[in-house]
Design an enzyme around this catalytic site. Structure first.
Site, PDB file in Angstrom:
ATOM      1  N   PRO A 321    -116.158  -7.117  54.769  1.00 20.95           N
ATOM      2  CG  PRO A 321    -114.431  -7.588  55.831  1.00 20.95           C
ATOM      3  CD  PRO A 321    -114.550  -6.197  55.635  1.00 20.95           C
ATOM      4  N   GLY A 322    -118.469  -9.475  56.241  1.00 17.22           N
ATOM      5  CA  GLY A 322    -119.713  -9.717  57.319  1.00 17.22           C
ATOM      6  C   GLY A 322    -119.225 -11.159  57.768  1.00 17.22           C
ATOM      7  CE1 TYR A 364    -129.654 -17.483  50.968  1.00 20.90           C
ATOM      8  CE2 TYR A 364    -128.707 -18.011  53.266  1.00 20.90           C
ATOM      9  CZ  TYR A 364    -129.158 -17.120  52.433  1.00 20.90           C
ATOM     10  OH  TYR A 364    -129.439 -15.480  52.794  1.00 20.90           O
ATOM     11  CB  CYS A 391    -145.321 -26.790  62.424  1.00 22.82           C
ATOM     12  SG  CYS A 391    -145.913 -27.135  64.475  1.00 22.82           S
TER      13      CYS A 391
HETATM   14  C1  LIG Z   1    -123.957  -8.852  52.290  1.00 21.39           C
HETATM   15  C2  LIG Z   1    -123.470  -7.860  51.505  1.00 21.39           C
HETATM   16  C3  LIG Z   1    -121.373  -7.677  52.662  1.00 21.39           C
HETATM   17  C4  LIG Z   1    -121.360  -8.878  52.980  1.00 21.39           C
HETATM   18  O1  LIG Z   1    -121.606  -9.938  53.274  1.00 21.39           O
HETATM   19  P1  LIG Z   1    -120.472 -11.560  53.466  1.00 21.39           P
HETATM   20  O2  LIG Z   1    -121.118 -12.486  52.919  1.00 21.39           O
HETATM   21  O3  LIG Z   1    -121.474 -11.736  54.783  1.00 21.39           O
HETATM   22  O4  LIG Z   1    -119.035 -11.085  53.969  1.00 21.39           O
HETATM   23  C5  LIG Z   1    -121.509  -6.701  52.188  1.00 21.39           C
HETATM   24  N1  LIG Z   1    -121.502  -5.919  51.149  1.00 21.39           N
HETATM   25  C6  LIG Z   1    -122.422  -5.844  50.773  1.00 21.39           C
HETATM   26  C7  LIG Z   1    -123.120  -4.643  49.487  1.00 21.39           C
HETATM   27  C8  LIG Z   1    -123.442  -6.665  51.093  1.00 21.39           C
HETATM   28  O5  LIG Z   1    -124.861  -7.088  50.593  1.00 21.39           O
END
Ligand SMILES: *Cc1c(COP(=O)(O)O)cnc(C)c1O
Length: 463
Positions: A321-322, A364, A391
Site C-alpha cells: 500500500p502507498g 486523472y 498558464c
Molecule cells: C504504484 C504501485 C503500488 C502502490 O499503489 P497505491 O495505489 O499507492 O497503493 C504498489 N505496488 C506497485 C508495483 C505499484 O506500481
C-alpha cells in the site's frame, strides 16, 4: 467541509441527469474525518488545526502553498497495516506515493518494508537507514547501473519485469559473486479501479510478463535456471484506488494457478506471493474505503483458500500500500488570491499553487474536497472550481465543490487527502517553486522537505 460536487460524468451518467450536482453539504464548516488527517479539527476560534497547531500560524511560519503531514496519523496507519497482516506477511510501503528521509525513518520504526522504483528512491531509502534487505526494487526498465547499485546494496528483492531483465540481473549478480533474491511480476489480465474490476482485461500494458500464452511460465523456467537468481515468488499488481477485494480474488486465483504449474513442472513451491498495492482512500465523503484489518483478513483467506484448492503450502503474502498509508495523512494549504464569479456558471477561486503541486485532477480527473480553514463562515454555499496560477486552462485543483459565498482573497483553504502522488508528482511548470512538506506532531512543526527557491532553479540552469 465542502463536499466535492459531482458533475454528471461517466461515473454517474447512469443515475444523474447531465449538469446535476450533488447538493451542498449541510454544514460547510464541518470536517469529515474520513478525508481529513486524524488530528485535524477546528479550534474554538474556528481556525483549523493539525497536530495541535493552527493553520494561520503554520501559514505564517512556512508560507503557502505547503503540504502538512500529520506524523501521528502516518505512523498510526502504517502500524494498522503492519498489525493487520501480522507476522506471517510483509507490508511494503510504496515509496512512489511520497518518499522522504523522515518518512523512511517512520516506516523503519513502525516495522514496515519499502518499495522503490528508481535509483533516486533507493538512494533516499538507503541514506535514511532503511536496511537494504527490507527494500524491494520495482520498475519496467531499471538501468544496469541501478541494478548494480541495488544488488551491491543487498536489496531484499528485485521484482523482475521482462525477459531482458531476468538475464541482466542474473548476469550482474553473478559478476558480483552473489545470488539475488527476485520475484517475477506477472500480468494476470485483471484490471481493477475503484468499484469495478475487469477480469478479462487485455494484458496490454508495459508492466509485467503476461500469464497468457505461457510467457510467465517461461520466465519462471529461465529464472530457475540462472545461478545469479534465487526466485522466491510471484508478484501481481492490479490497479489503483480499489475499494473491494474481488479483483484480488481473481488475481490470486490466477497467480496460485501459476504456482501450481511451477510445482508440477519443476517440483518447486515458491514461498512468496505479492499482491501489490492499489487500495483506495476517501478523497470525498462519497468514498468508503475498507479498513486494513478487513482487507488483510480477506486477502489472507483468499490466498489460503486458493492454495488449499491447489494443494500448495500457503505462501508468505506481501502487500504494497502507498496511497492507503500516506494519502489521508496530509493536506495542501493554499491562500486564495482571486475570486471570479461567472454568472450562471460557477465561481473560479484561484490559489497560489495548482497543477504543479497537484497534477492528479488534470491527469486523472481525480476528485478532491476543499474547505475554508482560516475561519468559519455562516454564508450560503457557492459552487466553485478551485484553480491554480499556471498558464494552462486545465490547471484545476478541485473541479467542483462548495465553499462559503463570503470567501475572500487572503482566506486560507485546504485540500485534504493530498499525501499521495501530489508532492511526489510535483513539477516546476512555469518555474514554480515546489512547496515544502511540513510534518506536524504533538504541537511541533518540522520541515521534512524544504520549499524550493529561485536559487535551486538557477543552479540547475547552467547557462
Ligand atoms: C504504484 C504501485 C503500488 C502502490 O499503489 P497505491 O495505489 O499507492 O497503493 C504498489 N505496488 C506497485 C508495483 C505499484 O506500481
Amino acid at each position: 467541509m465542502s463536499r466535492s460536487a459531482h458533475p454528471a460524468g461517466p461515473r454517474h451518467a447512469d443515475v444523474l441527469p447531465e449538469g446535476h450536482y450533488s447538493a451542498p453539504p449541510a454544514d460547510l464548516n464541518a470536517l469529515d474525518p474520513k478525508v481529513w488527517a486524524q488530528t485535524v479539527s477546528r479550534t474554538q476560534d474556528g481556525v483549523v488545526s493539525v497536530g495541535g497547531l493552527d493553520v494561520k500560524a503554520l501559514a505564517e511560519e512556512f508560507g503557502t502553498p505547503a503540504y502538512f503531514i500529520d506524523e501521528a496519523d502516518f505512523r498510526a496507519r502504517a502500524r494498522a497495516w503492519r498489525t493487520a497482516f501480522g507476522h506471517d506477511a510483509d507490508v511494503f510501503y510504496a515509496g512512489k506515493a511520497f518518499l522522504s528521509r523522515a518518512v523512511v525513518q517512520w516506516l523503519h520504526e513502525e516495522g514496515l518494508n519499502l518499495d522503490v522504483c528508481s535509483g533516486g528512491e533507493l538512494a533516499t531509502a538507503l541514506s535514511a537507514g532503511m536496511p537494504a534487505d527490507r527494500i524491494a526494487y520495482h520498475g519496467n526498465n531499471k538501468s544496469t547501473d541501478e541494478i548494480r547499485t541495488a544488488v551491491e546494496a543487498g536489496v531484499g528483492r528485485i521484482v523482475l519485469d521482462s525477459f531482458q531483465e531476468i538475464a541482466r540481473v542474473a548476469h550482474i549478480a553473478q559478476e558480483l559473486g552473489t545470488r539475488q533474491r527476485v520475484q517475477i511480476r506477472v500480468t494476470v489480465g485483471v484490471e481493477a479501479h475503484t468499484h469495478e474490476f475487469i477480469a478479462t482485461a487485455h494484458e496490454d500494458q508495459k508492466f509485467g510478463i503476461p500469464l497468457a500464452g505461457g510467457q510467465a511460465a517461461e520466465a519462471v523456467r529461465r529464472a530457475l535456471q540462472l545461478d545469479g537468481l534465487e526466485l522466491v515468488g510471484i508478484h501481481s499488481h492490479i490497479g489503483s484506488q480499489i475499494f473491494d477485494t474481488s479483483g484480488f480474488e481473481v488475481a490470486a486465483h490466477r497467480v496460485v494457478g501459476l504456482l501450481k504449474e511451477i510445482r508440477d513442472e519443476h517440483g518447486v513451491e515458491l514461498p512468496e506471493i505479492d499482491l501489490g498495492g492499489g487500495l483506495g482512500i476517501a478523497y470525498t465523503s462519497d468514498d468508503d474505503p475498507r479498513e486494513p484489518h478487513e482487507i488483510a483478513k480477506a486477502l489472507t483467506e483468499i490466498v489460503n483458500r486458493e492454495c488449499e484448492g491447489a494443494k500448495l503450502r500457503a505462501p508468505r503474502i506481501s502487500v504494497e500500500p502507498g496511497r492507503a498509508i500516506v494519502g489521508p495523512t496530509a493536506f495542501t494549504l493554499y491562500e486564495v488570491g482571486t475570486i471570479k464569479p461567472l454568472a450562471g456558471l460557477r465561481t473560479y477561486v484561484s490559489v497560489d499553487g495548482g497543477m504543479s503541486d497537484n497534477i492528479r485532477t488534470a491527469l486523472y480527473d481525480a476528485e478532491y474536497s476543499v474547505a475554508l480553514v482560516s475561519r468559519t463562515s455562516d454564508a450560503e454555499p457557492m459552487l466553485v472550481r478551485v484553480v491554480g496560477k499556471h498558464c494552462e486552462s486545465g490547471d484545476i485543483v478541485v473541479r467542483d465543490a462548495f465553499l462559503p459565498a463570503d470567501l475572500a482573497p487572503g482566506d486560507l483553504i485546504a485540500v485534504p487527502a493530498t499525501g499521495a502522488y501530489c508532492r511526489s508528482m510535483a513539477s516546476n511548470y512555469n518555474h514554480a517553486l515546489r512547496p515544502p512538506v511540513v510534518a506536524v506532531h504533538e504541537g511541533r512543526a518540522r520541515v521534512i522537505v524544504r520549499r524550493e527557491t529561485e536559487e535551486d532553479l538557477l543552479r540547475l540552469d547552467v547557462g
